[in-house]
Write a protein that holds these residues in place. Structure first.
Motif, PDB file in Angstrom:
ATOM      1  N   ARG A  64       0.860  -1.200   0.000  1.00  0.00           N
ATOM      2  CA  ARG A  64       0.000   0.000   0.000  1.00  0.00           C
ATOM      3  C   ARG A  64       0.888   1.239   0.000  1.00  0.00           C
ATOM      4  NH1 ARG A  64      -4.970  -2.429   1.177  1.00  0.00           N
ATOM      5  NH2 ARG A  64      -4.563  -4.561   1.836  1.00  0.00           N
ATOM      6  N   GLN A  65       0.690   2.065  -1.029  1.00  0.00           N
ATOM      7  CA  GLN A  65       1.534   3.230  -1.235  1.00  0.00           C
ATOM      8  C   GLN A  65       0.729   4.512  -1.051  1.00  0.00           C
ATOM      9  OE1 GLN A  65       4.873   3.193  -1.978  1.00  0.00           O
ATOM     10  NE2 GLN A  65       4.859   0.950  -1.758  1.00  0.00           N
ATOM     11  N   ARG A  66       1.332   5.487  -0.395  1.00  0.00           N
ATOM     12  CA  ARG A  66       0.674   6.785  -0.170  1.00  0.00           C
ATOM     13  C   ARG A  66       1.609   7.889  -0.646  1.00  0.00           C
ATOM     14  NH1 ARG A  66      -0.131  11.015   3.506  1.00  0.00           N
ATOM     15  NH2 ARG A  66      -2.321  11.493   3.965  1.00  0.00           N
ATOM     16  N   ARG A  67       1.045   8.864  -1.358  1.00  0.00           N
ATOM     17  CA  ARG A  67       1.808  10.005  -1.844  1.00  0.00           C
ATOM     18  C   ARG A  67       1.064  11.290  -1.516  1.00  0.00           C
ATOM     19  NH1 ARG A  67       4.584   6.260  -2.532  1.00  0.00           N
ATOM     20  NH2 ARG A  67       5.863   5.656  -4.339  1.00  0.00           N
ATOM     21  N   GLN A  68       1.815  12.343  -1.230  1.00  0.00           N
ATOM     22  CA  GLN A  68       1.260  13.685  -1.055  1.00  0.00           C
ATOM     23  C   GLN A  68       1.874  14.556  -2.137  1.00  0.00           C
ATOM     24  OE1 GLN A  68      -0.950  13.870   1.562  1.00  0.00           O
ATOM     25  NE2 GLN A  68      -1.691  15.817   0.741  1.00  0.00           N
ATOM     26  N   ILE A  69       1.042  15.017  -3.055  1.00  0.00           N
ATOM     27  CA  ILE A  69       1.530  15.739  -4.231  1.00  0.00           C
ATOM     28  C   ILE A  69       0.928  17.141  -4.234  1.00  0.00           C
ATOM     29  CG2 ILE A  69       1.756  15.690  -6.735  1.00  0.00           C
ATOM     30  CD1 ILE A  69       1.034  12.692  -6.583  1.00  0.00           C
ATOM     31  N   GLU A  70       1.784  18.145  -4.360  1.00  0.00           N
ATOM     32  CA  GLU A  70       1.321  19.530  -4.441  1.00  0.00           C
ATOM     33  C   GLU A  70       1.247  19.951  -5.912  1.00  0.00           C
ATOM     34  OE1 GLU A  70       0.270  21.192  -1.852  1.00  0.00           O
ATOM     35  OE2 GLU A  70       0.811  19.528  -0.518  1.00  0.00           O
ATOM     36  N   ILE A  71       0.070  20.370  -6.343  1.00  0.00           N
ATOM     37  CA  ILE A  71      -0.123  20.838  -7.712  1.00  0.00           C
ATOM     38  C   ILE A  71      -0.334  22.356  -7.672  1.00  0.00           C
ATOM     39  CG2 ILE A  71      -1.548  20.668  -9.776  1.00  0.00           C
ATOM     40  CD1 ILE A  71      -2.287  17.867  -8.999  1.00  0.00           C
ATOM     41  N   PRO A  72       0.503  23.128  -8.372  1.00  0.00           N
ATOM     42  CA  PRO A  72       0.448  24.596  -8.252  1.00  0.00           C
ATOM     43  C   PRO A  72      -0.678  25.233  -9.065  1.00  0.00           C
ATOM     44  CG  PRO A  72       2.173  23.967  -9.778  1.00  0.00           C
ATOM     45  CD  PRO A  72       1.604  22.684  -9.230  1.00  0.00           C
ATOM     46  N   PHE A  73      -1.869  24.640  -9.009  1.00  0.00           N
ATOM     47  CA  PHE A  73      -3.046  25.208  -9.657  1.00  0.00           C
ATOM     48  C   PHE A  73      -4.182  25.195  -8.646  1.00  0.00           C
ATOM     49  CE2 PHE A  73      -1.065  22.913 -13.419  1.00  0.00           C
ATOM     50  CZ  PHE A  73      -0.331  24.022 -13.803  1.00  0.00           C
ATOM     51  N   GLU A  74      -5.224  25.980  -8.914  1.00  0.00           N
ATOM     52  CA  GLU A  74      -6.367  25.961  -8.010  1.00  0.00           C
ATOM     53  C   GLU A  74      -7.015  24.578  -8.028  1.00  0.00           C
ATOM     54  OE1 GLU A  74      -9.813  25.995  -8.701  1.00  0.00           O
ATOM     55  OE2 GLU A  74      -9.632  25.725 -10.862  1.00  0.00           O
ATOM     56  N   ALA A  75      -7.833  24.272  -7.002  1.00  0.00           N
ATOM     57  CA  ALA A  75      -8.301  22.911  -6.768  1.00  0.00           C
ATOM     58  C   ALA A  75      -9.021  22.309  -7.964  1.00  0.00           C
ATOM     59  CB  ALA A  75      -9.207  22.886  -5.535  1.00  0.00           C
ATOM     60  N   GLY A  76      -9.851  23.090  -8.648  1.00  0.00           N
ATOM     61  CA  GLY A  76     -10.583  22.560  -9.799  1.00  0.00           C
ATOM     62  C   GLY A  76      -9.658  22.130 -10.914  1.00  0.00           C
ATOM     63  N   GLU A  77      -8.647  22.956 -11.233  1.00  0.00           N
ATOM     64  CA  GLU A  77      -7.687  22.588 -12.263  1.00  0.00           C
ATOM     65  C   GLU A  77      -6.851  21.400 -11.833  1.00  0.00           C
ATOM     66  OE1 GLU A  77      -5.901  26.017 -14.754  1.00  0.00           O
ATOM     67  OE2 GLU A  77      -6.210  26.868 -12.761  1.00  0.00           O
ATOM     68  N   ALA A  78      -6.470  21.379 -10.540  1.00  0.00           N
ATOM     69  CA  ALA A  78      -5.689  20.251 -10.034  1.00  0.00           C
ATOM     70  C   ALA A  78      -6.474  18.952 -10.141  1.00  0.00           C
ATOM     71  CB  ALA A  78      -5.287  20.517  -8.578  1.00  0.00           C
ATOM     72  N   PHE A  79      -7.784  18.998  -9.855  1.00  0.00           N
ATOM     73  CA  PHE A  79      -8.615  17.799  -9.947  1.00  0.00           C
ATOM     74  C   PHE A  79      -8.690  17.309 -11.395  1.00  0.00           C
ATOM     75  CE2 PHE A  79     -12.696  15.836 -10.875  1.00  0.00           C
ATOM     76  CZ  PHE A  79     -12.729  14.809  -9.949  1.00  0.00           C
TER      77      PHE A  79
END
Length: 417
Positions: free
Chosen positions: A76-91
């Motif tokens: 089981r793998q877990r990642r925390q990824i920061e995407i430099p866009f607002e939440a809708g674009e990141a989704f």
């Protein structure tokens, strides 16, 4: 080495306990319980397969990740990824990255809750399993993986929590291995997101370069236009001043004073430096005063610009272009001349600067090529990013009115940005 040995030992102990439990149940069976050799043989074969599967898992994880540790060995793998866009674009970016995974079978995306769930099959890394269903490493759970991804909105970005795991209960991890497939999935999604972010950045940089190129081209066109106009204007002004020195030295001196004032306000600025409405008005007035001396009573000028608005940021030469158009295409063709009005008003955070005349208006004989107005519109778009506009309409009862509308606080906003 110690971690690898501990991993194999953990699986072996779990299976040994399971075999001992099965053996104790076997002993309780009537008649069959007296036969111990089937349990011994089955137990030995099972342990051999378990150890072989654990070693295969270790080698594959080492091959994929380049290292062996607790994080890479886990099913089981877990990642925390920061995407430099607002939440809708990141989704949207996350959803697209998951849908492009190989062997994807089912995807559920909920944009309102910013969650994505997916099921995907496991690859047969080493071909078909010869033992098939008799392989003890296939006795629990299913040969599929699943993904749960959630986007958490932050101030100006989206934080993605990504979980890749087998489609089986957590207790099965004591007995089963996933051959590094969930590590592969987590890394694949992370790479896909990084690629898409980089692609978006390259697109933004390309757009910025294109915009800068367009801006330079527009400024060059505007400079060329004025470079073509200036020599004629200077020649005519100096020629008029020379004639006046013989007949009316006072007016000649006045004309040269206005020419000096005009040239002083025409000094080149740095590429991105904005002028002010007040400075541009001084240039335009110097230009108009020179023409008033040349045209005499044929030219009248009316100015209505409040002092409070003279500090409004304005790109250089724009007001001058509108004034020159009013003279050249509106008043000079008319025998009786006319009037030029310059007016400024502020409303709803915007400043509207209007140059109007009562000349020939949109007549065929006085209409120009439109290059000057086209350059003004393009420069407004590049400087203000569609927050400014140029409107050219018919004046009543005759003539043309051209209005530039710009943000009142643009310079402060640009410096804060």
């Amino acid at each position: 080495m110690i971690k690898s040995a501990f991993f194999i030992l953990r699986l072996a102990v779990a299976w040994m306990l399971a075999i001992l439990l099965f053996a104790s149940l076997w002993d309780e069976l009537p008649l069959l319980g007296r036969l111990e050799w089937p349990v011994v043989i089955a137990g030995m074969i099972t342990m051999a397969l378990v150890v072989a599967g654990a070693v295969s898992h270790l080698d594959r994880v080492r091959l994929i990740a380049g290292r062996i540790d607790k994080g890479t060995l886990g099913n089981r793998q877990r990642r925390q990824i920061e995407i430099p866009f607002e939440a809708g674009e990141a989704f949207d970016l996350l959803d697209a990255a998951i849908r492009e995974l190989p062997r994807i079978e089912h995807v559920e995306s909920a944009r309102d809750s910013l969650q994505v769930r997916a099921k995907l099959g496991r690859p047969s890394n080493y071909g078909d399993d010869l033992l098939g269903r008799w392989n003890p490493l296939r006795w629990f759970g299913t040969m599929r993986n699943q993904i749960l991804a959630t986007v958490t909105p932050t101030h100006d970005s989206g934080s993605v929590t990504l979980i890749c795991e087998p489609e089986s209960a957590a207790w099965s991890d004591w007995f089963l291995v996933d051959d590094g497939t969930n590590y592969e999935n987590a890394e694949a999604i992370t790479r896909a997101i990084s690629r898409r972010v980089a692609e978006r950045r390259r697109g933004e940089q390309a757009a910025a370069v294109q915009t800068a190129t367009e801006k330079e081209l527009t400024v060059a066109k505007l400079s060329l236009l004025h470079a073509q106009v200036e020599p004629h204007f200077l020649y005519n002004t100096l020629a008029s001043a020379q004639l006046l020195t013989r007949s009316d030295p006072v007016r000649a001196d006045e004309m040269l004073g206005h020419l000096i004032q005009y040239l002083r306000h025409s000094l080149p600025r740095t590429e991105d430096e904005l002028s002010t409405l007040g400075a541009e008005l001084e240039r335009a007035l110097a230009y108009l005063e020179i023409l008033r001396i040349r045209m005499g009573p044929r030219l009248a000028v009316q100015i209505d610009v409040p002092d409070a608005l003279r500090g409004t940021p304005l790109p250089p030469m724009m007001l001058q272009t509108l004034v020159e158009n009013a003279i050249k295409h509106g008043l000079e063709p008319r025998t009786g001349g006319g009037t030029v009005w310059i007016r400024a008003r502020q409303s709803d955070g915007e400043v509207a600067v209007t140059v109007a005349d009562d000349g020939d208006g949109f007549s065929t004989k006085s209409s120009g090529t439109g290059i000057g107005l086209k350059n003004v519109r393009e420069r407004l778009r590049l400087v203000y990013d569609n927050r400014a506009a140029l409107a050219v309409v018919a004046n009543f009862p005759t003539g043309v009115a051209a209005t530039i509308t710009v943000p009142a606080q643009f310079e402060q906003e640009r410096r804060r940005g």
